[in-house]
Structures are given as structure tokens and as C-alpha cells.
Design a protein around this motif. Structure first.
Motif, short mmCIF file in Angstrom:
data_model
loop_
_atom_site.label_atom_id
_atom_site.label_comp_id
_atom_site.label_asym_id
_atom_site.label_seq_id
_atom_site.Cartn_x
_atom_site.Cartn_y
_atom_site.Cartn_z
N THR A 126 -17.75 9.82 -28.01
CA THR A 126 -17.11 10.53 -26.89
C THR A 126 -18.14 10.96 -25.86
O THR A 126 -17.92 10.83 -24.65
CB THR A 126 -16.34 11.76 -27.42
OG1 THR A 126 -15.30 11.32 -28.31
CG2 THR A 126 -15.71 12.54 -26.28
N THR A 127 -19.28 11.47 -26.32
CA THR A 127 -20.33 11.91 -25.41
C THR A 127 -20.85 10.73 -24.59
O THR A 127 -21.07 10.85 -23.37
CB THR A 127 -21.49 12.55 -26.20
OG1 THR A 127 -21.00 13.69 -26.89
CG2 THR A 127 -22.62 12.97 -25.27
N TYR A 180 -18.19 9.85 -22.05
CA TYR A 180 -18.12 10.91 -21.04
C TYR A 180 -19.23 10.74 -20.00
O TYR A 180 -18.99 10.81 -18.79
CB TYR A 180 -18.23 12.27 -21.73
CG TYR A 180 -18.18 13.46 -20.82
CD1 TYR A 180 -16.98 14.14 -20.60
CD2 TYR A 180 -19.32 13.94 -20.18
CE1 TYR A 180 -16.93 15.24 -19.75
CE2 TYR A 180 -19.28 15.04 -19.34
CZ TYR A 180 -18.08 15.70 -19.13
OH TYR A 180 -18.04 16.79 -18.30
N GLN A 214 -12.29 12.32 -16.87
CA GLN A 214 -13.52 13.02 -17.26
C GLN A 214 -13.47 14.42 -16.65
O GLN A 214 -13.49 14.58 -15.43
CB GLN A 214 -14.75 12.24 -16.76
CG GLN A 214 -16.07 12.92 -17.05
CD GLN A 214 -16.65 13.58 -15.81
OE1 GLN A 214 -16.60 13.04 -14.70
NE2 GLN A 214 -17.21 14.77 -15.99
N LEU A 245 -11.25 13.18 -21.58
CA LEU A 245 -12.52 13.51 -22.19
C LEU A 245 -13.03 14.78 -21.51
O LEU A 245 -13.48 14.74 -20.36
CB LEU A 245 -13.53 12.38 -22.02
CG LEU A 245 -13.28 11.09 -22.85
CD1 LEU A 245 -12.20 10.24 -22.22
CD2 LEU A 245 -14.57 10.28 -22.96
N ARG A 296 -15.18 17.73 -26.29
CA ARG A 296 -16.52 17.62 -26.86
C ARG A 296 -16.99 18.90 -27.58
O ARG A 296 -17.52 18.83 -28.68
CB ARG A 296 -17.51 17.27 -25.74
CG ARG A 296 -17.35 15.85 -25.20
CD ARG A 296 -18.34 15.58 -24.08
NE ARG A 296 -19.72 15.82 -24.53
CZ ARG A 296 -20.77 15.86 -23.72
NH1 ARG A 296 -20.60 15.67 -22.41
NH2 ARG A 296 -21.97 16.07 -24.19
#
Length: 384
Positions: A93-94, A97, A180, A198, A218
């Protein structure tokens, strides 16, 4: 004179179209979601649910370990309260992102200060330097390309008003819409939302919000309340496999008809191993060999769980929840099948057509006899 009067109206229509139909100059790129693609809901600290939420996909949290409200919520996948799977999904995910945040956004696609409601957008990158608001309906025009990509870069918060929606026109591109969010996202009551959120901090889906996509937070929490979250299954590059097998068999027999056969099969594939075996031969022959193995190989896995997923993620058995299958768009979720009446009428027609012809003929003969009897009765009365 008519032409002169028409010019101001034409000018207004042109300006209105330019304002309502925004076309960016920079193409968007869908990031690789990796192992996060198998998750419908992923949080950093906690996942909290109230009511009969259904998540088509995994539910997880990392580095936190707290997940509550399942049940009554249902996860049609796996639940990961901490652990390496959720941790790996957070890493993915990071990465995604950062990829989204780094894509170029042209000044022509800067929507800061505008409400997304009422806009029609074509594929590309759009950005807000601060917060983004959706009140009403946002239309995403794929221009007929189901692989079209939409990226929204939001500096702080994303908020939708009650009963707002994101819809497609000219085909759907559910797998390739990305939001985002620089802080937190809140989806209002009854919102019908498309795309993967995200968020750097938290995500809240209020009562009856339906999401065709993923909720990936996150660092903070994901809060759910009687929602439907459908992580779309997309044809991605992960989980592909090729399988092949060969088998041979050698048999020898004597007068007693003994035969032996052996076969070897090997296959290699995504998540399956091909197997093959040779048939044995026997009987009163001089030796028959099986050797008719074609060898079956696995290799039929294409990977499920979302964009860029690497391999098979989960297997779900969909319960009968009174919902149409996922993947048809938020606007169709919860609606009854459109062909119910047509199907019923077809069954009735089939039943009628199935009546034996003999029965039909019998009915016609009886009706004819009744008519003749009535006619004779009337003739007798006249003579009398």
C-alpha cells in the motif's frame, strides 16, 4: 437577426461544456497493488465494524492487531489481525501510495476548490492541493476503454455527502480508479463509490455506503457501518502458470496375462503441480503398455484479488445476500435481477407449449359437441 440572437446561447453552452467536462493533458498510470490487492479493507491500527457489513476480500490490520465487528460483519476472504500477510500488504500500500502521489498533475487538471459533483472526467490525473468534496454524482467517462486509468491526488481530506455517487459511462474501469488521500476519507450515508482509496491516516464508511474498490488506510483506522465493500477481481500479471505433462507406460505380459505399466507426468504452474500417470496393461496378451497419460498440469491460475496481485489470494463462496454479483458497478448493487419477469413469462409459455396436442384436440371436440346439442335444442323449441 436569428443568427445574432443564437450566438450568445451558443457561447453559454460552450462555456458550460468546458466547465463540466474536464480533460487532463497527462495520462495516469495504475500502480501495482501487490499483496494489498487481495484486501477489501486494510488498516494501520484498527478495523471496527457495526452492522451486517459484507467485504468481498480480505480484512486486515498492521502494525496494529485489533479487529472488531466480524461477526456480525462477513469477510469473504481471510481476516489478518497483524502478522506477515497484513504487514506485507501495508508495504505494498505504501509503495502504491507513493507512486500515485508522484504522478504529474497538469494545471489544467487542478480541481482545487471545485466540487466533484456534476463533473464528467476523462482518464488522467486530477489533483486537489487541499480537501476534496463530492456532493451529487461524479461521472467517469472511460471513452470506451475498460483499461482507462483515473488518479485523484488529494492534499488533505476526501468527503462525500449523503447519497453521492461515482459512476462510469462508456464502459467500466473499476480496477483502475485510485484516490490518494493525504489525511483521511469519509464516505457519507448511502454513498455509491468507485475506486481504491489509499489514505495516509484513516477511512470511515458511514451507514449503507457501498464501495466498488478497496479501503486501504496506512496509519490509522478503518471504520465500517453496514457497508458493502467489493474488491474487484481483475485480470492481472500475477499468478500465471503453464502446465504440461507427459506419461509413458511399458507393459509386458506372459501367458498369465500379467502386465505392468508406469507413467510419469510433470507439470509446473502458478500454484498447482501437474500430475500424470501411465496406465498398466495386462490380460492374455503378449504385453500391453498403458502409457496413455496426457499429463495434467496445474498452471491455470490467473491470480484473483485485484490489480497487480501476485498469485491466488483467496477463495470465496458467495452467500445468498439478495445482491447482484460484484463487479457490475455500484449502481447495480442490491437491485433484483432484471430478467426475473422475463424468465417467469418464458416458463409459463414453455408450460403452455408442453400441453399434449391430444388434450387440445379433445377439448375442441367436446366444445363442438356442446354447440351441436345446443343447436338441436333450439330447433326443437322452434318446431314446437
Amino acid at each position: 437577426m436569428k443568427a445574432k440572437h443564437a450566438l450568445p446561447g451558443l457561447l453559454l453552452v460552450t462555456i458550460f461544456t468546458m466547465v463540466m467536462f474536464v480533460s487532463p493533458a497527462v495520462a495516469a498510470t495504475a500502480p501495482t497493488l501487490g499483496t494489498a490487492g487481495s484486501f477489501g479493507v486494510l488498516a494501520g491500527q484498527t478495523v471496527t465494524n457495526t452492522g451486517p457489513t459484507v467485504v468481498y476480500g480480505n480484512v486486515g490490520v498492521s502494525p496494529g492487531t485489533a479487529i472488531s465487528g466480524f461477526p456480525p460483519g462477513i469477510a469473504l476472504g481471510e481476516i489478518h489481525a497483524g502478522g506477515s500477510t497484513a504487514s506485507g500488504a501495508q508495504d505494498s500500500t505504501t509503495t502504491a501510495y507513493n507512486n500515485l502521489a508522484g504522478q504529474a498533475c497538469p494545471s489544467t487538471a487542478d480541481l482545487t476548490g471545485q466540487d466533484l459533483g456534476g463533473l464528467t472526467l476523462t482518464p488522467g490525473v486530477y489533483c486537489f492541493t487541499s480537501s476534496a468534496q463530492l456532493t451529487g454524482t461524479l461521472t467517469l467517462n472511460t471513452l470506451g476503454n475498460p483499461a482507462a486509468v483515473f488518479v485523484f491526488q488529494i492534499g488533505s481530506t476526501l468527503t462525500t455527502a449523503s447519497n453521492s455517487s461515482v459512476v462510469f459511462t462508456n464502459s467500466e474501469a473499476t480496477c483502475n480508479v485510485f484516490w490518494q488521500v493525504g489525511s483521511s476519507a469519509t464516505l457519507g450515508t448511502g454513498t455509491g463509490f468507485q475506486g481504491n482509496i489509499l489514505a495516509l491516516t484513516s477511512i470511515t464508511a458511514t451507514t449503507d455506503a457501498k464501495i466498488q474498490g478497496r479501503l486501504l488506510a496506512r496509519n490509522g483506522a478503518v471504520t465500517l457501518d453496514s457497508n458493502l465493500v467489493t474488491a474487484p477481481s481483475c485480470d492481472t500479471s500475477g499468478g500465471d502458470g503453464d502446465g504440461d505433462g507427459d506419461g509413458d507406460g511399458d507393459g509386458d505380459g506372459d501367458g498369465d496375462g500379467d502386465g505392468g505399466g508406469d507413467g510419469d507426468g510433470d507439470g509446473d504452474g502458478g500454484n498447482n503441480t501437474g500430475t500424470g500417470g501411465g496406465n498398466t496393461g495386462g490380460g492374455n496378451t503378449t504385453g500391453t503398455g498403458g502409457g496413455n497419460t496426457t499429463g495434467t498440469g496445474g498452471g491455470n491460475t490467473t491470480g484473483t484479488g485485484g490489480p497487480e496481485t501476485t498469485g491466488t489470494v483467496f477463495t470465496v463462496t458467495t452467500p445468498n445476500l439478495g445482491l447482484t454479483p460484484p463487479g457490475n458497478g455500484v449502481n447495480e448493487l442490491g437491485n433484483p435481477p432484471a430478467k426475473t419477469l422475463t424468465t417467469a413469462l418464458a416458463l409459463v409459455t414453455t408450460g403452455i407449449n408442453a400441453i399434449p396436442m391430444a388434450l387440445t384436440a379433445s377439448v375442441l371436440i367436446l366444445l363442438g359437441a356442446a354447440v351441436l346439442l345446443e343447436e338441436r335444442r333450439r330447433n326443437k323449441k322452434v318446431r314446437a
